[in-house]
Design a protein around this motif. Structure first.
Motif, PDB file in Angstrom:
ATOM      1  N   LEU A  51       0.830  -1.206   0.000  1.00 54.21           N
ATOM      2  CA  LEU A  51       0.000   0.000   0.000  1.00 54.21           C
ATOM      3  C   LEU A  51       0.864   1.254   0.000  1.00 54.21           C
ATOM      4  CD1 LEU A  51      -2.838  -0.997   2.496  1.00 54.21           C
ATOM      5  CD2 LEU A  51      -3.103  -0.497   0.053  1.00 54.21           C
ATOM      6  N   TRP A  52       1.943   1.237   0.786  1.00 55.12           N
ATOM      7  CA  TRP A  52       2.849   2.398   0.809  1.00 55.12           C
ATOM      8  C   TRP A  52       3.607   2.538  -0.512  1.00 55.12           C
ATOM      9  CZ3 TRP A  52       1.602   6.157   3.528  1.00 55.12           C
ATOM     10  CH2 TRP A  52       1.200   6.053   4.856  1.00 55.12           C
ATOM     11  N   PHE A  53       3.958   1.410  -1.123  1.00 55.20           N
ATOM     12  CA  PHE A  53       4.601   1.477  -2.451  1.00 55.20           C
ATOM     13  C   PHE A  53       3.647   2.160  -3.441  1.00 55.20           C
ATOM     14  CE2 PHE A  53       7.208  -2.653  -1.599  1.00 55.20           C
ATOM     15  CZ  PHE A  53       8.128  -1.922  -0.881  1.00 55.20           C
ATOM     16  N   LYS A  54       2.362   1.842  -3.326  1.00 55.37           N
ATOM     17  CA  LYS A  54       1.376   2.460  -4.222  1.00 55.37           C
ATOM     18  C   LYS A  54       1.346   3.971  -4.023  1.00 55.37           C
ATOM     19  CE  LYS A  54      -3.405   2.135  -5.817  1.00 55.37           C
ATOM     20  NZ  LYS A  54      -4.665   1.364  -5.754  1.00 55.37           N
ATOM     21  N   GLN A  55       1.418   4.408  -2.757  1.00 54.50           N
ATOM     22  CA  GLN A  55       1.412   5.848  -2.494  1.00 54.50           C
ATOM     23  C   GLN A  55       2.696   6.508  -3.011  1.00 54.50           C
ATOM     24  OE1 GLN A  55      -1.145   7.624  -1.245  1.00 54.50           O
ATOM     25  NE2 GLN A  55       0.044   9.499  -1.607  1.00 54.50           N
ATOM     26  N   ILE A  56       3.832   5.842  -2.829  1.00 63.47           N
ATOM     27  CA  ILE A  56       5.098   6.384  -3.354  1.00 63.47           C
ATOM     28  C   ILE A  56       5.018   6.532  -4.870  1.00 63.47           C
ATOM     29  CG2 ILE A  56       7.551   5.898  -3.705  1.00 63.47           C
ATOM     30  CD1 ILE A  56       7.568   4.591  -0.924  1.00 63.47           C
ATOM     31  N   MET A  57       4.462   5.525  -5.531  1.00 63.75           N
ATOM     32  CA  MET A  57       4.304   5.592  -6.995  1.00 63.75           C
ATOM     33  C   MET A  57       3.392   6.747  -7.383  1.00 63.75           C
ATOM     34  SD  MET A  57       5.848   3.013  -8.780  1.00 63.75           S
ATOM     35  CE  MET A  57       4.928   1.963  -9.870  1.00 63.75           C
TER      36      MET A  57
END
Length: 353
Positions: A51-57
């Motif tokens: 989920l955090w990777f999605k926000q970083i992207m």
């Protein structure tokens, strides 16, 4: 809560999709009737990472959009927005590093309760993270043990990552932005006086700076620092050992040296934040490597990699912004900085006109 655009009343759980999120934890041990209490923690930690990777992207994609413009006005909101969103990525990465503390509450025996049930799934197969690395500028040819990417990822995901390599990465866009910074025009440097002994065949600022830097080296540094590396880094002479162009690295060094000028502050903060992200990503890999060694020793990973040894190699090789760290070798004290021409000084200050 009432949305004025759709007139649809929102309910907390529906808006956040909690039915889907909270029913997405399906421990394999539970399905097989095996007692493995910590598998739930393992799943939730890794789902949270994704989920955090999605926000970083999400943040990175917006920054890429800004830097795909042919010009970026440092006085305009765009660069400040990019700095703000980059800082958010920094804070997310700090959170991702600290999240390892929670995972480390699981003991090696707790992990062994369900480890064999994971095979051949592995964190190595996180497509979002691989896409994130690629968008930042990590090419397949520069990856550690790149053969794993062909064998551990499914063909569709390998093609997704390769397709991203044909698009401009953030590192490439950052290089182009640095190359466009208009500080080297000879109209600013026509009357710039060179110190005695400075080379005459390069830009007057760099002739002065190189001479000042070399003159300030003490005997121990003279033995350790080869000025050929300076010439390679900033002038492209000799064997090229960088991914970034000399012109972009010149601009990065200039921004670092003269960051006290108002118009250099935002560019400096922006570069500094990405160096911090590079460091945080390396720290995250280090924490992961240390945890893997504690959990499984030198055994292979569930995905077939060499486990801790792979993570160690990736940590050392996958620095995306490493070229920028090299320029710190060539900094000089503020008191010795070449005094800029008045016309350029004025350009670097905020103007009400």
């Amino acid at each position: 809560m009432k949305n004025s655009y759709t007139q649809k009343e929102q309910y907390y759980g529906e808006y956040l999709g909690l039915d889907k999120i909270l029913s997405a934890q399906l421990p394999e041990s539970e399905a097989r009737g095996i007692d493995a209490h910590d598998e739930m923690l393992f799943i939730i930690i890794h789902q949270t990472y994704e989920l955090w990777f999605k926000q970083i992207m999400h943040e990175l994609n917006s920054i890429l959009d800004i830097f795909q413009a042919t010009s970026i006005n440092d006085n305009a909101p765009s660069l400040q927005i990019a700095v703000h969103r980059t800082n958010r990525i920094v804070e997310i990465w700090k959170l991702l590093v600290s999240q390892v503390d929670v995972l480390e509450t699981m003991t090696p025996m707790d992990f062994l309760d369900f480890r064999d049930l994971l095979t051949p799934a592995s964190g190595f197969q996180s497509v979002q993270f691989r896409e994130l690395e690629t968008k930042l500028g990590l090419k397949m040819e520069n990856r550690h043990e790149k053969r794993y990417y062909e064998h551990q990822l499914c063909p569709v995901h390998v093609e997704q990552i390769k397709a991203l390599e044909h698009k401009e990465s953030f590192l490439e866009l950052l290089e182009q932005w640095l190359e466009r910074i208009p500080i080297w025009s000879l109209e600013y440097w026509d009357n710039f006086e060179l110190p005695e002994g400075a080379p005459k065949d390069i830009h007057p600022f760099w002739a002065t700076y190189r001479h000042t830097y070399e003159s300030g080296l003490v005997s121990e540094e003279l033995a350790a620092i080869n000025m050929n590396d300076f010439d390679s880094l900033f002038f492209g002479k000799g064997e090229q050992t960088t991914r970034l162009s000399p012109r972009s690295l010149q601009a990065a060094l200039f921004i670092t040296l003269y960051r006290d000028y108002p118009l250099m502050q935002m560019p400096y903060q922006f570069l500094s934040k990405w160096l911090e992200i590079d460091e945080l990503m390396a720290n995250w890999r280090y924490r992961h490597m240390s945890m893997v060694r504690r959990m499984i020793g030198m055994r292979v990973g569930t995905g077939g990699s060499t486990g801790a040894n792979y993570l160690k190699g990736a940590m050392e090789k996958h620095h995306i912004f490493g070229d920028f760290t090299r320029i710190t070798t060539y900094l000089i004290p503020r008191a010795k900085l070449p005094k800029l021409p008045k016309v350029l000084e004025q350009k670097l200050r905020f103007s009400a006109k």
